[in-house]
Design a protein around this motif. Structure first.
Motif, PDB file in Angstrom:
ATOM      1  N   LEU A  98     -21.727  -3.418  -9.647  1.00 35.10           N
ATOM      2  CA  LEU A  98     -20.887  -3.665  -8.479  1.00 35.10           C
ATOM      3  C   LEU A  98     -21.239  -2.666  -7.377  1.00 35.10           C
ATOM      4  O   LEU A  98     -21.681  -1.548  -7.657  1.00 35.10           O
ATOM      5  N   ALA A  99     -21.044  -3.072  -6.146  1.00 38.86           N
ATOM      6  CA  ALA A  99     -21.501  -2.283  -5.014  1.00 38.86           C
ATOM      7  C   ALA A  99     -20.526  -1.175  -4.637  1.00 38.86           C
ATOM      8  O   ALA A  99     -19.335  -1.238  -4.942  1.00 38.86           O
ATOM      9  N   SER A 100     -21.063  -0.179  -3.970  1.00 41.27           N
ATOM     10  CA  SER A 100     -20.196   0.788  -3.297  1.00 41.27           C
ATOM     11  C   SER A 100     -19.482   0.062  -2.164  1.00 41.27           C
ATOM     12  O   SER A 100     -19.966  -0.948  -1.639  1.00 41.27           O
ATOM     13  N   SER A 101     -18.318   0.555  -1.786  1.00 42.18           N
ATOM     14  CA  SER A 101     -17.552  -0.074  -0.704  1.00 42.18           C
ATOM     15  C   SER A 101     -16.948   1.020   0.165  1.00 42.18           C
ATOM     16  O   SER A 101     -16.165   1.835  -0.318  1.00 42.18           O
ATOM     17  N   TYR A 102     -17.344   1.026   1.424  1.00 44.91           N
ATOM     18  CA  TYR A 102     -16.843   2.008   2.372  1.00 44.91           C
ATOM     19  C   TYR A 102     -16.142   1.296   3.523  1.00 44.91           C
ATOM     20  O   TYR A 102     -16.586   0.247   3.989  1.00 44.91           O
ATOM     21  N   ARG A 103     -15.029   1.882   3.950  1.00 43.36           N
ATOM     22  CA  ARG A 103     -14.295   1.376   5.113  1.00 43.36           C
ATOM     23  C   ARG A 103     -14.664   2.239   6.313  1.00 43.36           C
ATOM     24  O   ARG A 103     -14.572   3.466   6.259  1.00 43.36           O
ATOM     25  N   VAL A 104     -15.070   1.580   7.377  1.00 49.46           N
ATOM     26  CA  VAL A 104     -15.487   2.290   8.578  1.00 49.46           C
ATOM     27  C   VAL A 104     -14.649   1.796   9.753  1.00 49.46           C
ATOM     28  O   VAL A 104     -14.540   0.588   9.977  1.00 49.46           O
ATOM     29  N   VAL A 105     -14.064   2.731  10.485  1.00 49.09           N
ATOM     30  CA  VAL A 105     -13.294   2.395  11.681  1.00 49.09           C
ATOM     31  C   VAL A 105     -14.034   2.969  12.889  1.00 49.09           C
ATOM     32  O   VAL A 105     -14.281   4.178  12.966  1.00 49.09           O
ATOM     33  N   ILE A 106     -14.402   2.097  13.805  1.00 53.13           N
ATOM     34  CA  ILE A 106     -15.103   2.510  15.022  1.00 53.13           C
ATOM     35  C   ILE A 106     -14.208   2.217  16.222  1.00 53.13           C
ATOM     36  O   ILE A 106     -13.780   1.078  16.412  1.00 53.13           O
ATOM     37  N   THR A 107     -13.931   3.231  16.995  1.00 51.76           N
ATOM     38  CA  THR A 107     -13.146   3.056  18.220  1.00 51.76           C
ATOM     39  C   THR A 107     -14.032   3.363  19.416  1.00 51.76           C
ATOM     40  O   THR A 107     -14.641   4.439  19.483  1.00 51.76           O
ATOM     41  N   LEU A 108     -14.114   2.427  20.322  1.00 52.94           N
ATOM     42  CA  LEU A 108     -14.873   2.605  21.558  1.00 52.94           C
ATOM     43  C   LEU A 108     -13.895   2.949  22.677  1.00 52.94           C
ATOM     44  O   LEU A 108     -13.008   2.156  23.002  1.00 52.94           O
ATOM     45  N   HIS A 109     -14.061   4.134  23.241  1.00 52.52           N
ATOM     46  CA  HIS A 109     -13.185   4.612  24.310  1.00 52.52           C
ATOM     47  C   HIS A 109     -13.865   4.415  25.660  1.00 52.52           C
ATOM     48  O   HIS A 109     -14.949   4.960  25.906  1.00 52.52           O
ATOM     49  N   GLY A 110     -13.211   3.605  26.510  1.00 48.99           N
ATOM     50  CA  GLY A 110     -13.766   3.357  27.833  1.00 48.99           C
ATOM     51  C   GLY A 110     -12.769   3.680  28.915  1.00 48.99           C
ATOM     52  O   GLY A 110     -11.969   4.602  28.790  1.00 48.99           O
ATOM     53  N   VAL A 111     -12.811   2.899  29.984  1.00 57.29           N
ATOM     54  CA  VAL A 111     -11.874   3.046  31.096  1.00 57.29           C
ATOM     55  C   VAL A 111     -11.292   1.673  31.390  1.00 57.29           C
ATOM     56  O   VAL A 111     -12.022   0.737  31.721  1.00 57.29           O
TER      57      VAL A 111
END
Length: 215
Positions: free
Chosen positions: A5-18
């Motif tokens: 079974l695979a590794s499982s990672y949760r990734v949260v990406i937030t892009l901060h703009g204007v």
């Protein structure tokens, strides 16, 4: 035996703009456009950075941004499920996701914030324990109903932590295939557990206990 079974990672990406008025986009740094570009760019990691003979998954399962059609929001957030069956591939995915997030954000005049959660490791079965479980299953249901050395699955399981510490084997008890009961996978609203499988599963655990006891 080996990676099951695979590794499982949760990734949260937030892009901060204007943020700003949708009628005046030139006065903003639009995180939605950047997020759309990043979603597509992330798909190139598996297709162009990972060896075609290795398994990897980069799924963007959530993208939240904005609340009105005429307003450009100040930020956009996406959540990823990242999976691999090899530790080196797992590390490659992490490096490339960080690099792409930063590069894509910068190209649109934004800032990227990446929260990388290493959730579950690769689940690796040891040879002797896998052979033991397979032998018990064959004695219970017969050779024709046991699949040995089946292809690994890119799902994940917290039993991987146990197998990082001690030898062992994680095995599957089939729930049916085809158009009938069990045809839908988990996380599908049409999934229907095959109740007939309960007896087989219980019998397998009893058989394992007896086989270990006589050892």
């Amino acid at each position: 035996p080996g990676a099951a079974l695979a590794s499982s990672y949760r990734v949260v990406i937030t892009l901060h703009g204007v943020g700003g008025h949708g009628a005046l986009p030139q006065r903003t740094a639009d995180p939605i456009v950047a997020a759309a570009s990043l979603v597509m760019a992330l798909q190139t990691i598996v297709s162009r950075n990972v060896d075609p003979l290795d398994a990897a998954v980069v799924t963007v399962g959530m993208l939240h941004a904005g609340a009105a059609s005429n307003v450009i929001p100040p930020s956009a957030t996406m959540e990823l499920s990242v999976r691999a069956l090899d530790r080196d591939v797992r590390d490659l995915l992490e490096r490339r996701i960080h690099a792409l997030a930063q590069a894509q954000a910068e190209s649109f005049g934004l800032r990227a914030e990446v929260n990388y959660e290493r959730s579950y490791p690769v689940l690796v079965n040891t040879q002797a324990e896998a052979e033991f479980a397979c032998s018990v299953a064959r004695d219970l249901v017969g050779d024709g109903k046991v699949r040995w050395n089946a292809p690994p699955v890119t799902g994940s399981e917290d039993f991987a932590f146990m197998l990082d510490e001690v030898p062992g084997c994680y095995f599957f008890i089939g729930n049916g295939e085809g158009d009938g009961v069990g045809a839908c996978s988990v996380h599908n609203p049409g999934y229907d557990f095959n109740d007939r499988n309960i007896g087989v599963g219980a019998a397998m655990w009893v058989a394992l206990a007896f086989a270990l006891w006589v050892l």
